[in-house]
Design an enzyme around this catalytic site. Structure first.
Site, mmCIF file in Angstrom:
data_model
loop_
_atom_site.group_PDB
_atom_site.id
_atom_site.type_symbol
_atom_site.label_atom_id
_atom_site.label_comp_id
_atom_site.label_asym_id
_atom_site.label_seq_id
_atom_site.Cartn_x
_atom_site.Cartn_y
_atom_site.Cartn_z
ATOM 1 N NE ARG A 20 -3.676 -0.180 2.317
ATOM 2 C CZ ARG A 20 -4.810 -0.236 1.634
ATOM 3 N NH1 ARG A 20 -5.250 0.828 0.982
ATOM 4 N NH2 ARG A 20 -5.494 -1.353 1.580
ATOM 5 N N GLY A 21 0.682 2.103 -0.984
ATOM 6 C CA GLY A 21 1.465 3.329 -1.092
ATOM 7 C C GLY A 21 0.817 4.451 -0.320
ATOM 8 N N GLY A 22 1.226 5.703 -0.638
ATOM 9 C CA GLY A 22 0.728 6.860 0.094
ATOM 10 C C GLY A 22 -0.777 7.007 0.006
ATOM 11 C CG ASP A 80 4.644 11.129 1.773
ATOM 12 O OD1 ASP A 80 4.943 11.266 2.975
ATOM 13 O OD2 ASP A 80 3.936 10.203 1.345
ATOM 14 C CB VAL A 125 1.473 -0.690 -5.298
ATOM 15 C CG1 VAL A 125 2.369 -0.742 -6.529
ATOM 16 C CG2 VAL A 125 1.388 0.744 -4.774
#
EC number: 2.7.11.1
Length: 662
Positions: free
Chosen positions: A343-345, A462, A349
């Site tokens: 899990r990205g920002g 980020d 994914v």
């Protein structure tokens, strides 16, 4: 056998030199078949046994493999086989063998693969790799689905349950030999070491063999410098179909030909006798067919809607970088959990495989959910702008796709995942200091490019270890631009929203908004994170160590800065580690104007610029950022600056007003 030797002597011009390869067996030149072994002409497939009791099937390359006195006795072979059950129980399996002769007249027809008997192999010396599908206690089999190495006996000198090492998953995965699916087998012998590897069709050869024996002297087994190679199988009361689909062989691994998988024959399946059907059954079958047809129509309409996309007139100018949803759906196997990377920002994914010219390209596909269309045009325009960024330490953004409530971003796949897994997951091997320092230099170079060299100023907003990806060579690549903003040089960035990840956010975000300076602050935290192997805020630790910036500063004040390093680091330069820790504190200074620009940070890390002098108790150094404590802090920093020309140091005075309860 005398006739065969006459053929060797008289017709040598027809004999094929090693290495050799059979992509199928439509032509069987230079192969000798006996017993039940035969070629199925319709498919060009080699069959050792079928559904008949007490059979022996042999096939061998009719010319002996000879070694000169100056050559070492070694070989490599690669073949694709398939085993199908023909009843219950289902057969004994098959072997690849190396022998000094092709005379196996003493072998038992009911077991021992057609090359051994209960006393082993007395007349013919043989080395065999068995794919065994029966459990025989008298030869100490470990299971009814195993691979073994046999020397002059059906009792294996070493064996293992059928499986293969998956480099992707980092573990062994079981293979069922009697599944009927094609199985790849590699056998490599050099010196006194024999390695055996298995894998399903279309998988690469595993990096680790399934079996390995280091005490096999093939010259002693053969008692000479020539050998025959081939396959054997047998059936007793239990039967199976044993097929060879393709085969290659060489005296060395380096010259072993590849099998063209596209030319392999299909595995035939056993046919069943057709039974006459009653009228009632015919009606029932017709009804079932009607229902199935209805289901297919519904499935077609569902799939048509499944691949539907949102396209608007203004998007036409971005057409070249837009992917179809159908292509991404198929590339990720329907966004299957087996392809899930993490899990990205702001989204999940998945790994995908897309065709590119004559080869396949591995990509990462991020699924981002969104409500409404507000700001979507601007967002897509920024995606297009970011796609123009070209730097070796950025994860390339390849394109996007839009659906009703979903946005998909397509990036280049990074095979070694994100950096945080190597820093905080102790099940993984720790990165050495020289590799960590190289990654820090990579990311510093990428940020310097975004701030000063790109067509527009890019604020990432980020920066953290989770957003640093590692390519195949473990080079650092900055990714996840979901929170980034772009603006023209000399213009006001006008990004006042305090977004980012807790622990990496500069204190001025709430009052002054994002800038290149807030990226520098986050990079300073990142420097400490990589060097110390710790997250910026860890609530589970004692208060003295809970906040990374404060703890590193306290170590410096006690003249024990080196103690702040990751305890898993073993070989490192104390001077380099302390320099990076000091640079991290300098970048994470509370005063934005006291932070270096990224161009200077790059020079500090590369040793082209000396780090300025400052002290651990300097105001603004080592004070915990309020943003590390809460996404909505009750903090208003007040900062003033003065410089001293005598020692070229920056002094910072500040006051921090805390809300009640702080």
């Amino acid at each position: 056998m005398g006739i065969i030797w006459m053929i060797f002597c008289v017709c040598s011009s027809f004999q094929q030199e090693t290495p050799f390869v059979y992509n199928n067996f439509g032509h069987v030149d230079h192969l000798h078949l006996d017993g039940s072994a035969r070629i199925i002409p319709s498919g060009g497939i080699l069959q050792l046994t079928n559904a008949t009791n007490s059979q022996i099937g042999h096939v061998f390359y009719e010319k002996p493999i000879e070694f000169k006195s100056s050559e070492s006795v070694s070989f490599s072979t690669y073949f694709v086989c398939a085993l199908l059950p023909a009843g219950d129980p289902s057969g004994h399996g098959m072997t690849f063998f190396v022998s000094h002769s092709t005379d196996f007249k003493g072998a038992e027809a009911t077991r021992y693969f057609g090359i051994f008997n209960r006393n082993g192999s007395t007349s013919t010396r043989v080395l065999a790799v068995e794919l065994d599908t029966s459990l025989a206690s008298d030869v100490k089999d470990i299971s009814d689905n195993h691979v073994g190495i046999d020397v002059n006996s059906a009792e294996s000198i070493t064996s293992a349950n059928a499986s293969y090492f998956s480099d992707k998953e980092g573990k062994k995965i079981d293979i069922k030999l009697l599944s009927g699916d094609p199985i790849q087998v590699w056998v490599d012998y050099e010196g006194t070491t024999l390695n055996v590897s298995l894998a399903p069709l279309r998988n690469k050869k595993p990096s680790r063999p399934l079996l390995s024996s280091t005490s096999i002297n093939l010259t002693d087994i053969l008692q000479g410098r020539r050998m025959f190679v081939g396959f054997s199988g047998s059936t007793g009361s239990s039967m199976s179909y044993q097929y060879i689909l393709g085969w290659s062989f060489s005296k060395s691994m380096a010259s072993l030909p590849n099998i063209d998988i596209s030319k392999l024959p299909k595995v035939p399946h056993s046919s069943t006798k057709k039974k006459s059907t009653s009228p009632v059954l015919s009606v029932l079958l017709g009804l079932i067919a009607f229902i199935v047809l209805g289901i297919l129509v519904v499935a077609y309409l569902y799939r048509r809607n499944l691949y539907s996309e949102v396209r608007e007139e203004w998007e036409k100018e971005y057409g070249p970088i837009r992917y179809s949803y159908k292509s991404l759906y198929k590339a990720t196997k329907g966004f299957n959990r087996s392809e899930f990377l993490g899990r990205g920002g702001f989204g999940e994914v998945y790994k995908g495989t897309l065709p590119r010219s004559r080869e396949l390209r591995e990509v990462a596909v991020k699924r981002v959910s969104h409500d409404g269309e507000h700001g979507m045009k601007q967002f897509v325009a920024e995606i297009v702008s970011m796609r123009s960024l070209k730097h070796r330490s950025l994860v390339p953004l390849l394109g996007y796709c839009r659906r009703k409530h979903e946005l998909l971003l397509v990036s280049e796949y990074m095979p070694n995942g994100s950096l945080d897994h190597y820093l905080f997951n102790h099940d993984r091997l720790s990165l050495p200091w020289w590799r960590r320092l190289a990654i820090l230099r990579d990311i510093a170079s990428a940020l310097s490019y975004l701030h000063t060299e790109a067509d527009q100023v890019v604020i990432h907003r980020d920066i953290k270890a989770a957003n640093v990806m590692l390519d195949a060579e473990f080079n650092g690549r900055l990714g996840d631009f979901g929170m980034s903003r772009l603006y023209d040089r000399g213009a006001d960035p006008s990004t006042t929203a305090a977004v980012g990840t807790v622990g990496y956010m500069a204190p001025e975000l709430t009052t002054m908004g994002a800038s290149t300076g807030t990226d520098v602050y986050a990079f300073g935290v990142f420097l400490l994170e990589v060097t110390c192997g710790r997250r910026p805020v860890e609530p589970g630790l004692p208060e003295a160590k809970r906040f990374l910036i404060k703890w590193v500063s306290e170590c410096w004040k006690r003249s024990s800065l080196i103690d702040a390093r990751d305890p898993r680091l073993t070989e490192f330069s104390s001077q380099e580690v302390e320099k990076v820790l000091k640079l991290g504190l300098l970048c994470a200074n509370l005063a934005p104007d006291s932070r270096p620009a990224m161009e200077q940070v790059v020079q500090y890390l590369n040793g082209n610029l000396a780090l300025p002098e400052f002290w651990p108790n300097s105001p603004g150094i080592g004070v915990l950022s309020p943003m590390a404590l809460s996404p909505a802090p009750l903090v208003i920093p007040s900062l003033s600056f003065s410089s001293s020309s005598s020692n070229n140091s920056m002094f910072i005075t500040h006051s921090v007003l805390y809300g009640s309860g702080r």
